[in-house]
Design a protein around this motif. Structure first.
Motif, PDB file in Angstrom:
ATOM      1  N   HIS A  41       4.900 -10.298  10.782  1.00 55.98           N
ATOM      2  CA  HIS A  41       4.446  -8.781  10.729  1.00 55.98           C
ATOM      3  C   HIS A  41       5.667  -8.098  11.042  1.00 55.98           C
ATOM      4  CE1 HIS A  41       1.359  -6.021  12.626  1.00 55.98           C
ATOM      5  NE2 HIS A  41       2.704  -5.644  12.925  1.00 55.98           N
ATOM      6  N   GLU A  42       6.610  -8.609  12.069  1.00 54.43           N
ATOM      7  CA  GLU A  42       7.709  -7.485  12.171  1.00 54.43           C
ATOM      8  C   GLU A  42       8.766  -7.598  10.908  1.00 54.43           C
ATOM      9  OE1 GLU A  42       7.381  -5.522  14.496  1.00 54.43           O
ATOM     10  OE2 GLU A  42       5.663  -6.506  15.397  1.00 54.43           O
ATOM     11  N   LEU A  43       8.707  -8.522  10.182  1.00 56.95           N
ATOM     12  CA  LEU A  43       9.628  -8.291   8.947  1.00 56.95           C
ATOM     13  C   LEU A  43       9.137  -7.532   7.975  1.00 56.95           C
ATOM     14  CD1 LEU A  43      11.867  -9.843   7.361  1.00 56.95           C
ATOM     15  CD2 LEU A  43      10.183 -11.375   6.546  1.00 56.95           C
ATOM     16  N   LYS A  44       7.842  -7.443   7.793  1.00 53.22           N
ATOM     17  CA  LYS A  44       7.138  -6.253   7.243  1.00 53.22           C
ATOM     18  C   LYS A  44       7.902  -4.626   7.541  1.00 53.22           C
ATOM     19  CE  LYS A  44       4.073  -3.179   6.346  1.00 53.22           C
ATOM     20  NZ  LYS A  44       3.777  -1.689   6.760  1.00 53.22           N
ATOM     21  N   HIS A  45       7.984  -4.779   8.730  1.00 50.97           N
ATOM     22  CA  HIS A  45       8.312  -3.423   9.163  1.00 50.97           C
ATOM     23  C   HIS A  45       9.812  -3.151   8.999  1.00 50.97           C
ATOM     24  CE1 HIS A  45       4.646  -2.407  11.162  1.00 50.97           C
ATOM     25  NE2 HIS A  45       4.737  -3.294  12.262  1.00 50.97           N
ATOM     26  N   PHE A  46      10.446  -4.143   9.157  1.00 50.46           N
ATOM     27  CA  PHE A  46      12.016  -4.180   8.651  1.00 50.46           C
ATOM     28  C   PHE A  46      12.219  -3.817   7.017  1.00 50.46           C
ATOM     29  CE2 PHE A  46      15.570  -6.067   6.676  1.00 50.46           C
ATOM     30  CZ  PHE A  46      16.414  -5.375   7.182  1.00 50.46           C
ATOM     31  N   LEU A  47      11.223  -4.360   6.058  1.00 50.66           N
ATOM     32  CA  LEU A  47      11.309  -4.354   4.834  1.00 50.66           C
ATOM     33  C   LEU A  47      10.822  -2.874   4.214  1.00 50.66           C
ATOM     34  CD1 LEU A  47      10.552  -8.024   3.597  1.00 50.66           C
ATOM     35  CD2 LEU A  47      12.836  -6.953   3.797  1.00 50.66           C
ATOM     36  N   MET A  96       1.527  -4.924  -0.548  1.00 51.98           N
ATOM     37  CA  MET A  96       2.266  -5.735   0.625  1.00 51.98           C
ATOM     38  C   MET A  96       2.104  -7.195   0.593  1.00 51.98           C
ATOM     39  SD  MET A  96       3.550  -3.638   2.804  1.00 51.98           S
ATOM     40  CE  MET A  96       3.931  -2.700   1.162  1.00 51.98           C
ATOM     41  N   LYS A  97       1.179  -7.647  -0.253  1.00 50.04           N
ATOM     42  CA  LYS A  97       0.914  -8.972  -0.890  1.00 50.04           C
ATOM     43  C   LYS A  97       1.954  -9.603  -1.846  1.00 50.04           C
ATOM     44  CE  LYS A  97      -4.030  -9.611   0.057  1.00 50.04           C
ATOM     45  NZ  LYS A  97      -5.347 -10.095  -0.501  1.00 50.04           N
ATOM     46  N   GLU A  98       2.088  -8.737  -2.688  1.00 51.78           N
ATOM     47  CA  GLU A  98       3.166  -8.889  -3.825  1.00 51.78           C
ATOM     48  C   GLU A  98       4.558  -9.132  -3.132  1.00 51.78           C
ATOM     49  OE1 GLU A  98       5.009  -9.803  -7.082  1.00 51.78           O
ATOM     50  OE2 GLU A  98       2.757  -9.612  -6.854  1.00 51.78           O
TER      51      GLU A  98
END
Length: 217
Positions: A91-97, A10-12
């Protein structure tokens, strides 16, 4: 996959997104994340919707992600201050990706310990202030591992103009072992910042307006 490996991925991913969109400093704005949303055609709304009272079920909702045949929608709580709202957008962008297969994710205090939620927190923190930049900033200031103080974090935030919240910086300081656990708890960050750097111009203006309003009441 182990939890640690997942969090490192997730960091990468966050670093890859920053690079793709030219985010080179810890000063990330809502408009920067909005630009990413626009590229991916993500619809963005505030919760609760206008003229729609919040329900008890969603009282602690910070953000939400929905994905269906019409595309993606991200909702952010209207009650969040600037820095937490920006963090929640990331945070929500991560859920999209990463989590589109789940179709919907509601993000609040009740599920923050689940792996996908912790992964989203890790992603957001790296989007706003990469670990490498955080470490480099403290080292440049002469701060050694285990010796970071609250004043050091204020100086770092001030010098980098970082938009991550102090709460986010505290978590990084603990995780990266620059501060002893507990030493940065219960700090009145805004008061400390004002003590070190003075009252921000916008606050001075706000106070002047309130004083002027009081004269005419």
């Amino acid at each position: 996959m182990t939890q640690n490996k997942y969090y490192e991925e997730m960091k990468e991913l966050a670093r890859s997104v920053r690079s793709e969109y030219g985010l080179t400093t810890p000063r990330v704005r809502k408009s920067d994340i909005g630009r990413i949303y626009k590229t991916h055609k993500i619809k963005y709304d505030l919760w609760p919707l206008k003229n729609s009272p919040p329900t008890a079920k969603f009282k602690k909702l910070r953000g939400a992600f929905f994905y269906d045949e019409y595309g993606a929608t991200i909702m952010i709580s209207r009650s969040l201050p600037e820095a937490p709202a920006l963090f929640t957008m990331c945070h929500e962008l991560k859920h999209f990706l990463v989590d589109r297969n789940l179709k919907s994710v509601l993000c609040g205090e009740y599920n923050q310990n689940e792996n996908i939620e912790v992964g989203a927190e890790v992603f957001a923190a790296e989007m706003l202030f990469p670990d490498a930049d955080f470490i480099a900033g403290l080292v440049q200031m002469g701060v050694k591992e285990g010796e970071c103080t609250s004043e050091d974090l204020v100086r770092l935030k001030h010098s980098t103009k970082a938009t991550i919240s102090y709460a986010g910086m505290v978590k990084k300081a603990y995780f990266l072992r620059f501060a002893r656990n507990g030493i940065l708890d219960n700090v009145k960050w805004m008061k400390l910042e004002e003590k070190m750097y003075g009252v921000p111009i916008y606050k001075q203006i706000q106070r002047q307006r309130k004083q002027a309003e009081g004269l005419y009441c």
